[in-house]
Structures are given as C-alpha cells and as structure tokens.
Write an enzyme that holds these catalytic residues in place. Sequence first.
Site, PDB file in Angstrom:
ATOM      1  N   ASN A  63       0.804  -1.230   0.000  1.00 34.90           N
ATOM      2  CA  ASN A  63       0.000   0.000   0.000  1.00 34.90           C
ATOM      3  C   ASN A  63       0.834   1.276   0.000  1.00 34.90           C
ATOM      4  O   ASN A  63       0.320   2.350   0.308  1.00 34.90           O
ATOM      5  CB  ASN A  63      -0.940  -0.009   1.199  1.00 34.90           C
ATOM      6  CG  ASN A  63      -1.773  -1.275   1.263  1.00 34.90           C
ATOM      7  OD1 ASN A  63      -1.640  -2.063   2.190  1.00 34.90           O
ATOM      8  ND2 ASN A  63      -2.604  -1.511   0.240  1.00 34.90           N
TER       9      ASN A  63
ATOM     10  N   ILE B 259       0.863   6.874   0.165  1.00 40.93           N
ATOM     11  CA  ILE B 259       0.198   5.842   0.961  1.00 40.93           C
ATOM     12  C   ILE B 259      -1.250   5.688   0.495  1.00 40.93           C
ATOM     13  O   ILE B 259      -1.977   6.671   0.347  1.00 40.93           O
ATOM     14  CB  ILE B 259       0.218   6.211   2.457  1.00 40.93           C
ATOM     15  CG1 ILE B 259       1.664   6.368   2.939  1.00 40.93           C
ATOM     16  CG2 ILE B 259      -0.499   5.152   3.289  1.00 40.93           C
ATOM     17  CD1 ILE B 259       1.781   6.947   4.332  1.00 40.93           C
ATOM     18  N   CYS B 260      -1.654   4.449   0.280  1.00 38.21           N
ATOM     19  CA  CYS B 260      -3.031   4.150  -0.095  1.00 38.21           C
ATOM     20  C   CYS B 260      -3.710   3.436   1.070  1.00 38.21           C
ATOM     21  O   CYS B 260      -3.411   2.278   1.376  1.00 38.21           O
ATOM     22  CB  CYS B 260      -3.073   3.273  -1.348  1.00 38.21           C
ATOM     23  SG  CYS B 260      -4.750   2.832  -1.867  1.00 38.21           S
ATOM     24  N   VAL B 261      -4.616   4.149   1.738  1.00 43.11           N
ATOM     25  CA  VAL B 261      -5.381   3.564   2.834  1.00 43.11           C
ATOM     26  C   VAL B 261      -6.733   4.261   2.847  1.00 43.11           C
ATOM     27  O   VAL B 261      -6.844   5.460   2.548  1.00 43.11           O
ATOM     28  CB  VAL B 261      -4.640   3.727   4.184  1.00 43.11           C
ATOM     29  CG1 VAL B 261      -4.454   5.188   4.549  1.00 43.11           C
ATOM     30  CG2 VAL B 261      -5.339   2.975   5.291  1.00 43.11           C
TER      31      VAL B 261
END
EC number: 2.3.2.23
Length: 228
Positions: free
Chosen positions: A87, A94-96
Amino acid sequence: MNSNVENLPPQVLRLVYKEVSALAADPPEGIKIYPSEEDITELHTAIEGPEGTPYAGGVFRMRLVLGKDFPAAPPRGYFLTKIFHPNVGHKGEICVNVLKRDWKAELGLRHVLLTIKCLLIHPNPESALNEEAGRLLLEDYKEYASRAHLLTEIHAMGGTSGAPQEPADGPQPKKHAGDPNKRVAGAGLATMAAGVNNSNGSSSGTSSSNTNIIAKKKTDKKRALRRL
C-alpha cells in the site's frame, strides 16, 4: 511542497495547532511527532516497525500534508523512508481508506497515524500501489517478508532514520564556520601569521638600518682621509 498555512481559515489553524501540540505531548505508542514551527500544515513523524512483522526493528519517517480543504478533505500521507509494502507507492505515497473514501473530519490526525501504523501489521493487497509486493503477499508470503525485511535493514535501521534532517540545498557555510573551537584555532593561526610577518618586517627594517649606518661610517672615513 508549498505551505497551505495562508489557505486555511484561522479557526482551522487553531484546531490543527491544538491537535498537533497534543500529539507531540502525548504521541501514540511507537510513533514520534516532529511538528514544524514554520509550517503547521506539514507534520513529520517516525513510526517504529511493529514487532512480529518484516518491519520490526526499523524506524520509518513519514509526513502528513494538510491541503487547503482540510478537514473537509483528508490529509495526504507519504513515507519518506523507502519501504517494500503493497500500500506504499514507489514515491512513498500511501493508499489507505482513511485517507480516501472513509475520511471524516472528526477522525483527526491521531486516528490517521494509528491507521497507518496498523497498515504495517495488516497490509491490504486489494488496494496495492506496489503490485509486486501485493502479489507476493498473496502468493508467496515468505518471499514478501524477506524482501520487506531486507529493505527495512537497508533503509530503516541506523542513522538515516528518525528526526527529519535539514535539506542540503542552497549556499553552504564555509568549512569550520560553525565550530567555535576551529574558529578560535583559525584566529590563532592568523594572529601567529601576522606576528611572523611583523617579525620579518622588523628584521628587515633593522637590517636596512644597520646597512645605512655602515655606509655612513665608510663615507665619513673617506672624508677624514681626504682632509689629511
């Protein structure tokens, strides 16, 4: 990246300052906060790699950037320390979900930091920015963990982690300019050099004076002999 301090309303800036001050005074476990006095809209942090994960033993620098629409829009998160994680993109983005569709203004920065730390424990291969890490996580966890731990050892352990460092851009001070001992030593050397020069000058002056006296005596002798 440009500061958004001038773009945020005063009441939002007050709330951000209050929350960042509270985070610095009482940070979440395993997270250090490095607030900037010059730009409250960019928060630097250091996250300890959780035990039982390939990131254990590492310290990962990260920053949160608050945009001009904060808190209506979520902050943007970036890892500054290189990390092998499904992620986290190659540029550190950041991918969240909490930074996207699950964001709510009342969640706050503490919740964001805790969520990102949990991401190190429970990666989500379904929303992978690093496709290779996501594939290995699903198909070959041993290889994934090995790669992740290797990059942790290389980039997140030792003196390169922790507090943010000042950039090396711009004009640099002259060598030893900031060391008072070396400045004193330099001044001492300069004084010694000046003393040597003065001494040489004095010796030269004395030598020249002696030569003039001897020449005068010879001239006087010649005049005396002529009178005889």
